[in-house]
Design an enzyme around this catalytic site. Structure first.
Site, PDB file in Angstrom:
ATOM      1  N   GLY A  23       1.769  14.261  35.865  1.00 62.32           N
ATOM      2  CA  GLY A  23       1.245  15.613  35.906  1.00 62.32           C
ATOM      3  C   GLY A  23      -0.260  15.764  35.871  1.00 62.32           C
ATOM      4  O   GLY A  23      -0.805  16.715  36.412  1.00 62.32           O
ATOM      5  N   ASP A  57       2.964  20.208  24.940  1.00 64.91           N
ATOM      6  CA  ASP A  57       4.102  21.069  24.611  1.00 64.91           C
ATOM      7  C   ASP A  57       4.514  20.738  23.167  1.00 64.91           C
ATOM      8  O   ASP A  57       3.847  21.151  22.222  1.00 64.91           O
ATOM      9  CB  ASP A  57       5.189  20.779  25.660  1.00 64.91           C
ATOM     10  CG  ASP A  57       6.405  21.678  25.579  1.00 64.91           C
ATOM     11  OD1 ASP A  57       6.433  22.588  24.753  1.00 64.91           O
ATOM     12  OD2 ASP A  57       7.350  21.470  26.357  1.00 64.91           O
ATOM     13  N   LYS A  76       0.772  24.691  24.767  1.00 64.25           N
ATOM     14  CA  LYS A  76       1.737  25.680  24.270  1.00 64.25           C
ATOM     15  C   LYS A  76       1.763  25.601  22.742  1.00 64.25           C
ATOM     16  O   LYS A  76       2.562  24.861  22.164  1.00 64.25           O
ATOM     17  CB  LYS A  76       3.141  25.365  24.788  1.00 64.25           C
ATOM     18  CG  LYS A  76       3.319  25.464  26.285  1.00 64.25           C
ATOM     19  CD  LYS A  76       4.768  25.117  26.659  1.00 64.25           C
ATOM     20  CE  LYS A  76       4.946  25.056  28.156  1.00 64.25           C
ATOM     21  NZ  LYS A  76       6.282  24.535  28.533  1.00 64.25           N
ATOM     22  N   PHE A 100       7.848  27.991  31.353  1.00 61.16           N
ATOM     23  CA  PHE A 100       7.886  26.776  32.165  1.00 61.16           C
ATOM     24  C   PHE A 100       7.009  27.005  33.390  1.00 61.16           C
ATOM     25  O   PHE A 100       7.255  27.915  34.174  1.00 61.16           O
ATOM     26  CB  PHE A 100       9.308  26.411  32.585  1.00 61.16           C
ATOM     27  CG  PHE A 100       9.340  25.135  33.383  1.00 61.16           C
ATOM     28  CD1 PHE A 100       9.169  23.909  32.753  1.00 61.16           C
ATOM     29  CD2 PHE A 100       9.499  25.160  34.759  1.00 61.16           C
ATOM     30  CE1 PHE A 100       9.145  22.727  33.483  1.00 61.16           C
ATOM     31  CE2 PHE A 100       9.493  23.978  35.501  1.00 61.16           C
ATOM     32  CZ  PHE A 100       9.313  22.760  34.857  1.00 61.16           C
ATOM     33  N   ARG A 118       3.654  20.228  42.678  1.00 60.65           N
ATOM     34  CA  ARG A 118       2.428  19.590  42.173  1.00 60.65           C
ATOM     35  C   ARG A 118       1.211  19.936  43.021  1.00 60.65           C
ATOM     36  O   ARG A 118       0.087  19.929  42.542  1.00 60.65           O
ATOM     37  CB  ARG A 118       2.581  18.059  42.145  1.00 60.65           C
ATOM     38  CG  ARG A 118       3.649  17.562  41.184  1.00 60.65           C
ATOM     39  CD  ARG A 118       3.505  16.053  41.005  1.00 60.65           C
ATOM     40  NE  ARG A 118       4.673  15.428  40.410  1.00 60.65           N
ATOM     41  CZ  ARG A 118       4.933  15.373  39.108  1.00 60.65           C
ATOM     42  NH1 ARG A 118       4.107  15.944  38.255  1.00 60.65           N
ATOM     43  NH2 ARG A 118       6.007  14.775  38.672  1.00 60.65           N
TER      44      ARG A 118
END
Ligand code: 5GP
Ligand code: MG
Length: 179
Positions: free
Chosen positions: A49, A107, A135, A156, A169
């Site tokens: 990511g 997260d 988050k 999400f 992506r």
């Protein structure tokens, strides 16, 4: 009118503009340039990511630096499995080095916990954490996030390196799952 996109079976709506993302990256890069003046840090990009974030940070960093990659995975579809696995490890010695972790999103913090274990085992001198998205309501760990870009609620998201089952992506802005 909001332009929706569909990835696999899910629909996503526009959430964070490319402009806002660029601003957040500029701010992070400025701080890194200040904090690492005269140093030679190793950026540790957490694949997959963070490839886009990592490249944008590196382009703005003015001191000498290296970049290394590690691949960890915990997500399946839109959920964290809570089980972080190392998919591509680090093969270079980091002993005595200053490391800056580059994460796409923090997260639960499970990934950071595994990275903390790996970096301690490698005897790094110190490490800092930079993440583009965060988050806070989901975070369960104690590690200080030294450089955070944009805080979001428990949504999400996809885009800017983040995927839903491999897709999304390449988006240059961020979309969230439409409820
Ligand atoms: P953590 O280990 O902190 O629970 O989760 C970190 C990893 O989960 C991130 O690096 C990212 O790969 C994935 N992740 C967490 N939230 C999201 C999200 O909203 N969208 C996507 N695409 N991936 C996420
Ligand atoms: Mg990640």
């Amino acid at each position: 009118m909001k332009v929706l996109i569909k990835l696999h079976d899910l629909v996503f709506e526009p959430y964070i503009s490319g402009e806002e993302i660029n601003k957040a990256i500029e701010t992070i890069a400025e701080k890194l340039n200040e904090d690492f003046k005269g140093e030679r840090p190793i950026f540790l990009s957490v694949l997959n990511g963070s490839f886009m974030f990592s490249s944008e940070v590196m382009k703005r960093f003015k001191e000498e630096c290296e970049i290394h990659f590690v691949k960890l995975g915990s997500y399946e579809g839109t959920d964290s499995t809570g089980n972080v696995r190392t998919l591509i490890g680090l093969n270079k010695s980091l002993a005595g080095k200053k490391v800056v972790i580059l994460e796409d999103i923090v997260d639960t913090g499970g990934t950071l916990k595994e990275l903390d274990r790996i970096l301690k085992e490698k005897n790094v001198a110190e490490y800092k954490i930079a993440t583009l998205f965060y988050k806070p309501s989901m975070y369960r760990e104690k590690f200080t996030l030294n450089y955070t870009g944009i805080e979001i609620p428990n949504e999400f998201i996809v885009g800017y390196g983040l995927d839903y089952d491999g897709l999304g992506r390449n988006l240059t802005s961020v979309y969230k799952r439409k409820s």
